[in-house]
Design an enzyme around this catalytic site. Structure first.
Site, PDB file in Angstrom:
ATOM      1  CD  GLN A  11      -3.132   0.451   2.232  1.00 44.35           C
ATOM      2  OE1 GLN A  11      -3.177  -0.705   2.654  1.00 44.35           O
ATOM      3  NE2 GLN A  11      -3.968   1.385   2.642  1.00 44.35           N
ATOM      4  CB  SER A  91       2.879  -4.907   3.950  1.00 44.96           C
ATOM      5  OG  SER A  91       1.633  -4.831   4.604  1.00 44.96           O
ATOM      6  CG  LEU A  92      -1.342  -5.507  -0.516  1.00 44.36           C
ATOM      7  CD1 LEU A  92      -2.514  -6.430  -0.335  1.00 44.36           C
ATOM      8  CD2 LEU A  92      -1.780  -4.131  -0.974  1.00 44.36           C
ATOM      9  NE  ARG A 116      -2.924  -8.334   4.906  1.00 40.08           N
ATOM     10  CZ  ARG A 116      -2.186  -7.249   4.687  1.00 40.08           C
ATOM     11  NH1 ARG A 116      -2.640  -6.293   3.878  1.00 40.08           N
ATOM     12  NH2 ARG A 116      -1.002  -7.112   5.260  1.00 40.08           N
ATOM     13  CG  HIS A 206       2.171  -4.625   9.369  1.00 36.39           C
ATOM     14  ND1 HIS A 206       2.005  -5.946   9.026  1.00 36.39           N
ATOM     15  CD2 HIS A 206       2.097  -3.922   8.214  1.00 36.39           C
ATOM     16  CE1 HIS A 206       1.847  -6.032   7.712  1.00 36.39           C
ATOM     17  NE2 HIS A 206       1.890  -4.821   7.204  1.00 36.39           N
ATOM     18  CD  GLN A 255       1.846  -9.670   5.840  1.00 35.09           C
ATOM     19  OE1 GLN A 255       0.634  -9.474   5.831  1.00 35.09           O
ATOM     20  NE2 GLN A 255       2.591  -9.626   4.752  1.00 35.09           N
TER      21      GLN A 255
END
Length: 316
Positions: A11, A91-92, A116, A206, A255
Site C-alpha cells: 500500500q 506487507s500486502l 483483510r 502491523h 503478518q
C-alpha cells in the site's frame, strides 16, 4: 543470467492510471477481468479513472495493488521473461508474491485481500490510530524508544506504540494509538531522529491493535485452499521460505499484526544468491530501499513496456 528475485510493493504505491502504460495488452485485460469478477467491481475502471480519493481507500488500495503486481508479473512471463529464483512482497505485496508462485489464484486472493483491508479498517476507529516514519535512527533505537513511551503510560493503559516496518537501516515505521505515536515521535526526535513523519493511513497496520483483524483473516484463510509454491516465497513475519500450506496460512495471519522485516528479507535474498532485486508493480519504492539496505545488490523496477525492455537487457 544473474540470479534475480521479484518483490511486490504494498500500500502507498498506488496512483490513478498506474496501468495505462501497458495499453490494451491482452494479459492485462484478462487479469483485470478476473479480478473484477472476483470482487464484483470494475477494477480496471477504478484504476484508470479513480478518483484518487476512492483509490486511496484501504478497501480499494489493497486489491488494486494486488492486481497491479500480478498483472506486471503475468505480462513479464507472457513476454518470455525468465523465472526468478525467489519471490517476496512488502506487507500486502506478499499476497501478489503468493499468486505469482501459484499458492493462490488471483480469484482467491482478491476477495481475501479486500477482507483483510476491511478487517484492518474495522479493528481501530478512524482517527484513533496512527503511523509515522522515523528517519535517521537505527531500528534498535526506535524499538527501545517505543518501549519507553508505551511504559510511560502505565501498565493499565491501552495506549500502544510499536516499531512495525523495518524498511531500511535508517527508516523504521511506528504504529499504534494516536496519543502514543505522537509522544513517541516527540521522544525519538529528541533522541536524534532526523524526522518523524506522520503517514496518511487510516489504521495502525502491523501493530498489535490489528489482532481483531487477524482473527477475521484467519477464519477466511482456513476456508481457502492453498497450494505449495512453485517458486520459493520469502515471508515478512519470519523471514522464512515456507512450502507447507498450513505454515503459509499461519504466517499470513501473524503478518497482519506483526512487523514487516524488510531489511532482513533483502539480506535473506542476497544470502540465497540473489544479485538483482526487481520490484514488480507500480513505483520504485522497494527498488530504492534495496539500494539503501545493500549497495552491492542491483535493483530494477518493472511497471511498463519500457521498464520491461530495460529489465531484459539488465538481466542479460
Amino acid at each position: 543470467m544473474s540470479d534475480f528475485a521479484f518483490v511486490f510493493p504494498g500500500q502507498g504505491s498506488q496512483s490513478v492510471g498506474m496501468l495505462d502504460a501497458w495499453g490494451a495488452h491482452p494479459v492485462l485485460a484478462a487479469t483485470l477481468q478476473e479480478a473484477s469478477a472476483a470482487l464484483g467491481q470494475d477494477v480496471g475502471r477504478l484504476i484508470h479513472e479513480g478518483p484518487k480519493e476512492e483509490l486511496a481507500l484501504t478497501t480499494n488500495t489493497q486489491p488494486v495493488m494486488l492486481v497491479a503486481g500480478v498483472a506486471a508479473w503475468r505480462i513479464w512471463r507472457a513476454e518470455g521473461g525468465a523465472l526468478p529464483v525467489a519471490l517476496a512482497g512488502h506487507s500486502l505485496g506478499e499476497y501478489a508474491a503468493l499468486v505469482a508462485a501459484g499458492v493462490l489464484t488471483l480469484a482467491q486472493a482478491a476477495p481475501l485481500v479486500r477482507l483483510r483491508a476491511q478487517a484492518m479498517q474495522d479493528a481501530v476507529p478512524v482517527g484513533s490510530g496512527a503511523m509515522a516514519a522515523i528517519l535517521g535512527l537505527s531500528a534498535e533505537q526506535v524499538r527501545a524508544g517505543c518501549e519507553q513511551v508505551q511504559a510511560s503510560f502505565g501498565p493499565e493503559s491501552a495506549e500502544v506504540v510499536q516499531a512495525v516496518n523495518f524498511n531500511d537501516p535508517a527508516q523504521t515505521v511506528i504504529a499504534g494509538s494516536k496519543a502514543a505515536v505522537e509522544r513517541a515521535c516527540e521522544q525519538l526526535k529528541a533522541s536524534g531522529a532526523k524526522r518523524a513523519l506522520p503517514l496518511p493511513v487510516s489504521a495502525p497496520f502491523h501493530s498489535s491493535l490489528m489482532r481483531p483483524a487477524a482473527e477475521r483473516l484467519r477464519v477466511a484463510l482456513a476456508q481457502t485452499e492453498l497450494l505449495a509454491p512453485q517458486i520459493p516465497v520469502l515471508n515478512n513475519i519470519d523471514v522464512a521460505f515456507e512450502s507447507a500450506p498450513e505454515r503459509i496460512r499461519d504466517a499470513l495471519y501473524r503478518q497482519a499484526f506483526g512487523p514487516v522485516r524488510w531489511v532482513e528479507c533483502v539480506q535473506a535474498l542476497k544470502a540465497r544468491g540473489v544479485r538483482t532485486v526487481v520490484e514488480c508493480g507500480p513505483g520504485k519504492v522497494l527498488a530504492g530501499l534495496v539500494k539503501r539496505i545493500d549497495p552491492e545488490l542491483a535493483s530494477a523496477a518493472l511497471y511498463d513496456p519500457a521498464t520491461l525492455t530495460a529489465l531484459r537487457a539488465q538481466l542479460g
